[in-house]
Write a protein that holds these residues in place. Sequence first.
Motif, mmCIF file in Angstrom:
data_model
loop_
_atom_site.group_PDB
_atom_site.id
_atom_site.type_symbol
_atom_site.label_atom_id
_atom_site.label_comp_id
_atom_site.label_asym_id
_atom_site.label_seq_id
_atom_site.Cartn_x
_atom_site.Cartn_y
_atom_site.Cartn_z
ATOM 1 N N ASP A 90 0.816 -1.201 0.000
ATOM 2 C CA ASP A 90 0.000 0.000 0.000
ATOM 3 C C ASP A 90 0.856 1.260 0.000
ATOM 4 N N ALA A 91 2.117 1.133 0.351
ATOM 5 C CA ALA A 91 2.998 2.296 0.337
ATOM 6 C C ALA A 91 3.166 2.810 -1.087
ATOM 7 N N ALA A 92 3.574 4.069 -1.215
ATOM 8 C CA ALA A 92 3.765 4.659 -2.544
ATOM 9 C C ALA A 92 4.816 3.893 -3.323
ATOM 10 N N ILE A 93 4.564 3.705 -4.616
ATOM 11 C CA ILE A 93 5.478 2.975 -5.466
ATOM 12 C C ILE A 93 6.671 3.851 -5.818
ATOM 13 N N SER A 94 6.439 5.115 -6.047
ATOM 14 C CA SER A 94 7.509 6.005 -6.455
ATOM 15 C C SER A 94 7.260 7.378 -5.851
ATOM 16 N N LEU A 95 8.270 8.221 -5.937
ATOM 17 C CA LEU A 95 8.088 9.587 -5.491
ATOM 18 C C LEU A 95 7.094 10.297 -6.391
ATOM 19 N N PRO A 96 6.381 11.294 -5.863
ATOM 20 C CA PRO A 96 5.362 11.985 -6.671
ATOM 21 C C PRO A 96 5.964 12.555 -7.941
ATOM 22 N N PRO A 97 5.326 12.349 -9.088
ATOM 23 C CA PRO A 97 5.871 12.883 -10.339
ATOM 24 C C PRO A 97 5.730 14.391 -10.400
ATOM 25 N N VAL A 98 6.707 15.030 -11.024
ATOM 26 C CA VAL A 98 6.621 16.470 -11.259
ATOM 27 C C VAL A 98 5.651 16.740 -12.396
ATOM 28 N N GLU A 99 5.851 16.030 -13.494
ATOM 29 C CA GLU A 99 4.951 16.118 -14.637
ATOM 30 C C GLU A 99 4.734 14.720 -15.194
ATOM 31 N N GLN A 100 3.630 14.558 -15.897
ATOM 32 C CA GLN A 100 3.380 13.308 -16.611
ATOM 33 C C GLN A 100 2.432 13.595 -17.764
ATOM 34 N N GLY A 101 2.454 12.720 -18.766
ATOM 35 C CA GLY A 101 1.594 12.928 -19.924
ATOM 36 C C GLY A 101 1.512 11.673 -20.767
ATOM 37 N N ASN A 102 0.802 11.775 -21.884
ATOM 38 C CA ASN A 102 0.596 10.607 -22.748
ATOM 39 C C ASN A 102 0.960 10.883 -24.210
ATOM 40 N N THR A 103 1.758 11.933 -24.445
ATOM 41 C CA THR A 103 2.242 12.213 -25.795
ATOM 42 C C THR A 103 3.744 12.439 -25.750
ATOM 43 N N ILE A 104 4.450 11.792 -26.672
ATOM 44 C CA ILE A 104 5.897 11.956 -26.781
ATOM 45 C C ILE A 104 6.208 12.409 -28.201
ATOM 46 N N GLN A 105 7.018 13.429 -28.300
ATOM 47 C CA GLN A 105 7.464 13.897 -29.608
ATOM 48 C C GLN A 105 8.947 13.556 -29.730
ATOM 49 N N LEU A 106 9.262 12.654 -30.666
ATOM 50 C CA LEU A 106 10.627 12.185 -30.843
ATOM 51 C C LEU A 106 11.221 12.818 -32.090
ATOM 52 N N ASN A 107 12.173 13.713 -31.885
ATOM 53 C CA ASN A 107 12.806 14.419 -33.014
ATOM 54 C C ASN A 107 11.769 15.026 -33.954
ATOM 55 N N GLY A 108 10.729 15.604 -33.347
ATOM 56 C CA GLY A 108 9.688 16.276 -34.112
ATOM 57 C C GLY A 108 8.528 15.401 -34.537
ATOM 58 N N GLN A 109 8.639 14.073 -34.360
ATOM 59 C CA GLN A 109 7.565 13.164 -34.769
ATOM 60 C C GLN A 109 6.691 12.821 -33.564
ATOM 61 N N PRO A 110 5.378 13.073 -33.632
ATOM 62 C CA PRO A 110 4.506 12.806 -32.478
ATOM 63 C C PRO A 110 4.180 11.315 -32.348
ATOM 64 N N TRP A 111 4.159 10.836 -31.123
ATOM 65 C CA TRP A 111 3.814 9.461 -30.795
ATOM 66 C C TRP A 111 2.838 9.470 -29.617
ATOM 67 N N THR A 112 2.009 8.434 -29.551
ATOM 68 C CA THR A 112 1.226 8.195 -28.349
ATOM 69 C C THR A 112 2.073 7.344 -27.420
ATOM 70 N N GLY A 113 2.418 7.877 -26.277
ATOM 71 C CA GLY A 113 3.255 7.164 -25.326
ATOM 72 C C GLY A 113 3.236 7.874 -23.982
ATOM 73 N N ARG A 114 3.216 7.125 -22.919
ATOM 74 C CA ARG A 114 3.143 7.715 -21.575
ATOM 75 C C ARG A 114 4.544 7.997 -21.032
ATOM 76 N N TRP A 115 4.631 9.033 -20.229
ATOM 77 C CA TRP A 115 5.903 9.406 -19.627
ATOM 78 C C TRP A 115 5.681 10.009 -18.248
ATOM 79 N N ILE A 116 6.705 9.942 -17.435
ATOM 80 C CA ILE A 116 6.696 10.529 -16.094
ATOM 81 C C ILE A 116 8.025 11.248 -15.894
#
Length: 603
Positions: A25-51
Amino acid sequence: MNIPRYRILTGLISSATVASLLIADAAISLPPVEQGNTIQLNGQPWTGRWIRRNDRDKQSIFLQDDWLSGAIGLDMLDSNRAGQQKVKWFSSPLFTEATFDRPIQHRYLDVRPVARFWRTEVEGSTLKIFTPDSTLQALRRSKQANGDRIVFELSAPTPWQIQQQGTTINLILAADLAPSIPTGVNTDKGNSIEALEVQNRGKQTVIRIQSTEVMEPEVETLGDPARIILTLKPDYVPPDVDILWVPGLRRKQQIVSLPNPLAKSDKDPKSFRFSVISLVVDLKQQGLTMRPIWSNPAGMLGTSSLRAMAEQWKAIAAINGGFFNRDRQLPVGPIKFNNRWMAGPVLTRGAIAWNNKGEVFIDRLVFNEEIVTAEKKPIRLSNLNSGYVQKGMARYTPAWGTNYIPLTDNEVLITVQEEKVVSQFKGEKAGQGQIPIPNNGYLLVARQVPELVAQLKPNVQIRGRTSFKPVDFGKYPNILGAGPLLLKNGTVVLDTKLEQFRPPFDKQGASRSAIATTKESGKVILATIHATPEGILPSLPQTAEILKKMGAVNALNLDGGGSTTLFLGGSILNRSLGNIGPVHNGLGVFVREPEKPNNSNQF
């Protein structure tokens, strides 16, 4: 206004994650600063999660694991550490930290071990990644025994992807092209290569390979200097993969071979090599549970992709489940959760039952429901919350939804509340009208049985009862049915005629989904089985034998073909996103106790 934030990722991370924290039940990780579900790789958009999170005195970026495999070519290797993942990317194998969101649904990997000198920028829910410039400096081809090898030498490690359609293989490099490498088509034939074309699109280079037949390329990355080695061989067998994803859940990919009984010459394959992607779930692992899931939480009407369904219920993993009517989008097999029948069986077919103690039972299920009037006249019911339509008296409870819409013309609708008939009236044409299903009762729907309707006038008292064969099914709160039954106590018991599957279902090949138990108590296999390199799809007898080779003792075939889907951590493991059919229900795996519905309105 979003202000861009830049950071260069450097350094390595220790492997100190404790696996038990993934379920505690303890926290898995420290609280994220930011998170989202879009990654742009060298200008190309992808659907992908990040923290992006605070990690003591520095920041760390974690990217969804399957995104890393598909977008930059990260190779995930066998790993037996739940809090870490063994990876390889232009380097020797190394471990990187894995973390999860809450509730646990997606797995993320710390990219610092492979992302030296990447530049990142966060704008809202989008993470922008800029990798160092790289150039394809040399391209060398050589013939190998029964195949071909191509070496791509790069000035620096760079993202790459493989795309394949039939005999066309595209290697896409985030790299410029050295002037010494000519563009255009090279028709010098190899053992497995018909032609090779080089295209340059600025900072992207595409290598298009035309192979002599459909074959999966073997791709490996090496460092010092950075190289990509692509090998094409008709007899290539991808290495098995076995990854401990969280405690009690393993992700596996393997080739299972069966002898070819029709082989008559050296040209015929001596064996069939079936591609199997599976999850092995330990239901006795603390905090790990399995339950039926379906497309519409408000009722039984509706279909969706398994991915959408799993994410709606917040499952960490899932496999498609039982059969359904595609036109009506309704189930035609049993679904029982927490002692509540969401849908009932129609025919005597295979089913799996289990409880929260990790006890599992697989067999053919015989299910009977009947109501008894005050005059002790039993009336056998034909269906429970089912889209399968036949002559008889069917029952629909609030689990079906708030309303019932006639499935056939001229139905007689009988409302029952608190074990008493309240009303009786004739329905409209199929698909017309909505009849409320009472919260404190159910709706009986009579189809072509006037003699039964005559016994159920308003104010008649009735009571219901349910029976099972084998009686063991009655001990379990959760049931999902499909069929046919494949294995029982290690023996193939396939009998499509007994379970009323019509030919050629028993002999034709198709992609398969199955669930099985092993010799280890509480261990279940969720398996998807696909074609051989020659395009041969598994038959039901072959599916049973494949599961036996995987260690299955009891096994049940699930809905297959276009429905065959295996989900883990936000990704579909066994097919491309553009090739996923809608399904009605499935089996979801959770790293927590899922919410329990109300147990009312049952016999």
